[in-house]
Design an enzyme around this catalytic site. Structure first.
Site, PDB file in Angstrom:
ATOM      1  N   LYS A  73     -32.667 -35.945 -18.917  1.00  0.00           N
ATOM      2  CA  LYS A  73     -31.306 -35.458 -18.700  1.00  0.00           C
ATOM      3  C   LYS A  73     -30.254 -36.525 -19.015  1.00  0.00           C
ATOM      4  CE  LYS A  73     -33.026 -32.343 -15.099  1.00  0.00           C
ATOM      5  NZ  LYS A  73     -33.121 -32.100 -13.643  1.00  0.00           N
ATOM      6  N   TYR A 197     -34.406 -26.598 -22.589  1.00  0.00           N
ATOM      7  CA  TYR A 197     -34.548 -27.370 -21.348  1.00  0.00           C
ATOM      8  C   TYR A 197     -36.003 -27.733 -21.067  1.00  0.00           C
ATOM      9  CZ  TYR A 197     -34.527 -28.432 -16.361  1.00  0.00           C
ATOM     10  OH  TYR A 197     -34.710 -29.035 -15.141  1.00  0.00           O
ATOM     11  N   TYR A 249     -31.421 -37.109  -7.081  1.00  0.00           N
ATOM     12  CA  TYR A 249     -31.298 -35.875  -6.308  1.00  0.00           C
ATOM     13  C   TYR A 249     -30.714 -36.177  -4.925  1.00  0.00           C
ATOM     14  CZ  TYR A 249     -34.539 -34.788 -10.050  1.00  0.00           C
ATOM     15  OH  TYR A 249     -35.140 -34.681 -11.269  1.00  0.00           O
TER      16      TYR A 249
END
Length: 315
Positions: A73, A197, A249
């Protein structure tokens, strides 16, 4: 762990880290919701450091390819910024989520706009943005070529078994994409966006390759090994800021507290970290902690930061 010596050799430091962690190899839980990742031996451990001066240090399984998953990412965000500039922030936020990486609750509350580009919904939206003007196959090829360019290594490939495994079982990501589409937040068909993705998350790289690919972020946007100018100094600084605040995260705050380096984790057990002005680091240990980040990888980086004084908050 013993106290660092002045000018201590980085190889000696990572050898010490590996030796100290060896009795704990296998700790943590391997990601089991992606069948191909569930088969990986949790006892693997590799670490590589590439300095801005061109020195390379390795230990353990640093030359064994693994699935980089969400670390990719960082590279798709870099591509998106190159294609669309600051306009991407109209579509995805820059704030930590405080929720699980695949949570749908916050997405509903905030009208389908993802909190940041590193949670799954945000990365799916980034894939949608860079899909403009491409077929999925063309864009996947462009992403692979870009990562090869960053690492200066033509041997980097996508693990198609992992991509198929994710496509067959990625129900939560399918739900996230459809949810954003229902809010008018995706511009392309869900299956096209997810095809991109799932494939970029299935990139397979070694620690050495990954550390080289992230080196531009440690050197103000230019890879000092190749001379390739990737992004501006300001953009490198901002990508690092996002990695520090959002790269792990809902464990990002804990990682910043313990390690103090910009970093991005993946559920394959990898972490890419950046010591601005000094080095790029990649570590891989498949066993995950409760946040979905590499348990021993995080600990290895904490040890490294303590020994080197590389934390961005001071030695």
């Amino acid at each position: 762990m013993r106290e660092p010596k002045p000018q201590e050799d980085l190889q000696a430091i990572i050898d010490d880290i590996y030796r100290e962690l060896t009795p704990r190899l296998g700790e943590g839980k391997v990601a089991d919701y992606i069948p191909q990742l569930a088969r990986v031996d949790a006892r693997h451990f590799g670490m590589a450091i590439v300095t801005t001066g061109g020195e390379v240090y390795r230990v353990g399984d640093a030359e064994m390819p693994f699935s980089i998953q969400s670390i990719s990412k960082v590279f798709t965000l870099t591509l998106a910024l190159g294609k669309h500039g600051e306009n991407i922030w109209n579509r995805v936020g820059r704030e930590p989520s405080g929720s699980a990486f695949n949570s749908i609750v916050q997405l509903e509350h905030e009208g389908g706009k993802p909190r940041n580009p590193f949670i799954n919904a945000g990365a799916i939206r980034i894939s949608d943005l860079i899909l403009a003007g491409h077929t999925p196959k063309e864009l996947i090829g462009e992403i692979v070529r870009f990562v090869r360019y960053l690492a200066d290594d033509e041997n980097i490939v996508i693990d198609h078994e992992v991509a198929r495994s994710e496509t067959a079982t990625g129900y939560r990501n399918i739900a996230l994409a459809n949810f954003m589409r229902s809010f008018g937040r995706l511009d392309h068909p869900v299956e096209h966006v997810l095809g991109v993705y799932f494939h970029h998350c299935a990139l397979a790289m070694t620690c050495s390759q990954l550390a080289k690919a992230g080196l531009f972020l440690a050197a103000g946007g230019t890879n000092p090994l190749t001379g390739h100018s990737v992004v501006s100094r300001q953009r490198a600084r901002r990508i690092n800021a996002l990695m520090l605040t959002c790269g792990h995260y809902d464990g990002s705050g804990d990682f910043a507290y313990r390690v103090g380096l910009p970093g991005k984790s993946g559920v394959g057990g990898g972490i890419m970290a950046v010591a601005p002005g000094k080095a790029s680091i990649a570590v891989w240990s498949p066993g995950l902690n409760d946040y979905g980040n590499s348990l021993l990888g995080s600990l290895a980086l904490e040890m490294l930061a303590a020994r080197t004084g590389w934390s961005v908050f001071g030695p």
